[in-house]
Motif scaffolding. Structure first.
Motif, PDB file in Angstrom:
ATOM      1  N   LEU A   1      16.257  95.916  23.434  1.00 45.74           N
ATOM      2  CA  LEU A   1      15.828  94.555  23.746  1.00 45.74           C
ATOM      3  C   LEU A   1      14.995  94.571  25.029  1.00 45.74           C
TER       4      LEU A   1
ATOM      5  N   ILE B   1       9.523  89.004  18.527  1.00 42.08           N
ATOM      6  CA  ILE B   1      10.303  87.840  18.122  1.00 42.08           C
ATOM      7  C   ILE B   1       9.959  86.642  19.004  1.00 42.08           C
TER       8      ILE B   1
ATOM      9  N   THR C   1      21.040  87.002  23.517  1.00 42.25           N
ATOM     10  CA  THR C   1      20.990  87.605  22.189  1.00 42.25           C
ATOM     11  C   THR C   1      22.236  88.438  21.934  1.00 42.25           C
TER      12      THR C   1
ATOM     13  N   ILE D   1      16.430  87.466  14.724  1.00 48.84           N
ATOM     14  CA  ILE D   1      16.942  88.812  14.988  1.00 48.84           C
ATOM     15  C   ILE D   1      18.083  89.155  14.037  1.00 48.84           C
TER      16      ILE D   1
ATOM     17  N   TYR E   1       9.219  95.097  17.011  1.00 45.50           N
ATOM     18  CA  TYR E   1       9.235  93.788  16.365  1.00 45.50           C
ATOM     19  C   TYR E   1       9.093  92.730  17.457  1.00 45.50           C
TER      20      TYR E   1
ATOM     21  N   VAL F   1      12.866  95.499  19.935  1.00 43.18           N
ATOM     22  CA  VAL F   1      12.569  94.069  19.846  1.00 43.18           C
ATOM     23  C   VAL F   1      12.014  93.566  21.173  1.00 43.18           C
TER      24      VAL F   1
ATOM     25  N   LEU G   1      11.257  90.205  23.054  1.00 45.77           N
ATOM     26  CA  LEU G   1      11.554  88.779  23.053  1.00 45.77           C
ATOM     27  C   LEU G   1      10.414  88.065  23.773  1.00 45.77           C
TER      28      LEU G   1
ATOM     29  N   ARG H   1      15.398  82.192  17.754  1.00 45.35           N
ATOM     30  CA  ARG H   1      15.383  83.605  18.144  1.00 45.35           C
ATOM     31  C   ARG H   1      16.567  84.342  17.537  1.00 45.35           C
ATOM     32  N   ASN H   2      17.745  83.774  17.667  1.00 48.16           N
ATOM     33  CA  ASN H   2      18.950  84.417  17.145  1.00 48.16           C
ATOM     34  C   ASN H   2      18.910  84.538  15.630  1.00 48.16           C
TER      35      ASN H   2
END
Length: 276
Positions: free
Chosen positions: A71, A236, A82, A248, A234, A175, A177, A244-245
């Protein structure tokens, strides 16, 4: 379109401010109010994380696969949130979260990947990196701690490191964010006035915020340079915490389902044993 295809950065990735507010899974799924929509997303996420928890139990029982979730994101982008939201219902056996802060003097005395390698997952484990080895091609670049030649060398070393992990059975999910400048401003302000969150505020966050554009450029460059099929990035959209949650959890469930996980084969002979 599968989540892995929809959110994959790819070599032509461009980090655009407006994309941070995208909500791709809300199409045709909105409530009568903002609050109702958010609750719908929470409910959907809860269903997905329940399925993830079941698959994680199988992964731990099989001890065949390893999953590393990286993350990354700007301050306040939701790395802690997250982890809390998506993994609170998962058995802590076989799950580990690792947060990487500023390196210690001992860590600085080694190569930049030295402190990372000991934390990668073992067979049957999911490990979540809250920040990661990518800090060493982000903050170091923005702060002028390394030059262009060293940055390129580190990209190459990261590529080799992740290839080695993948070839030894680690599934890597990176990921980013993505939040907007204005969203970060609001979240930092909320921390200041909330008695339960003010402890999270760091004066350095304000200093780093002044270099927003430089960080965006560093992220885009790092993502493009290190996006590979065995260790994809990825992106997001993370301005909405509930969406967001949902995004993912959708991505993780898809990845785990593709592993075709199951519990170890049932042994009927063992079932005949009588415990005295």
């Amino acid at each position: 379109m599968k989540a892995r295809e929809r959110f994959r950065a790819g070599k032509n990735f461009k980090l655009l401010e407006d994309d941070a507010d995208d909500k791709p899974l809300r199409d045709g799924n909105t409530g009568d109010s903002k609050g109702e929509t958010k609750q719908q997303e929470r409910d959907q996420t809860a269903q997905l994380t329940s399925q993830i928890a079941r698959l994680q139990e199988m992964l731990y029982a099989q001890r065949t696969h390893k999953l590393l979730l990286v993350l990354q994101g700007m301050d306040t982008s939701g790395k802690d949130g997250t982890i809390t939201s998506l993994f609170h219902g998962i058995n802590p056996m076989g799950l580990r979260a690792v947060g990487f802060k500023a390196p210690t003097s001992t860590e600085l005395a080694h190569d930049f990947l030295w402190r990372i390698h000991s934390h990668v997952p073992v067979a049957g484990e999911i490990v979540i990196f809250n920040r990661s080895h990518y800090e060493d091609v982000l903050i170091t670049v923005v702060q002028g701690m390394i030059d262009e030649k060293e940055c390129k060398r580190r990209y190459a070393q990261i590529l080799d490191f992740e290839r080695m992990l993948a070839e030894s059975g680690t599934i890597i999910v990176k990921v980013f964010l993505h939040i907007s400048n204005d969203e970060q401003r609001q979240r930092l302000q909320e921390r200041l006035i909330d008695p339960d969150k003010q402890w999270k505020f760091d004066q350095n966050d304000v200093v780093q915020r002044k270099k927003w554009d430089e960080y965006q450029q560093a992220y885009q460059r790092a993502i493009v340079a290190t996006d590979t099929d065995h260790a994809p990035w990825y992106v997001i959209p993370a301005n909405s915490k509930t969406h967001r949650n949902l995004l993912i959890s959708t991505l993780l469930l898809e990845i785990l389902e593709d592993l075709k996980l199951s519990f170890p084969k049932f042994d009927p002979e063992l079932a005949k044993l009588k415990i005295e």
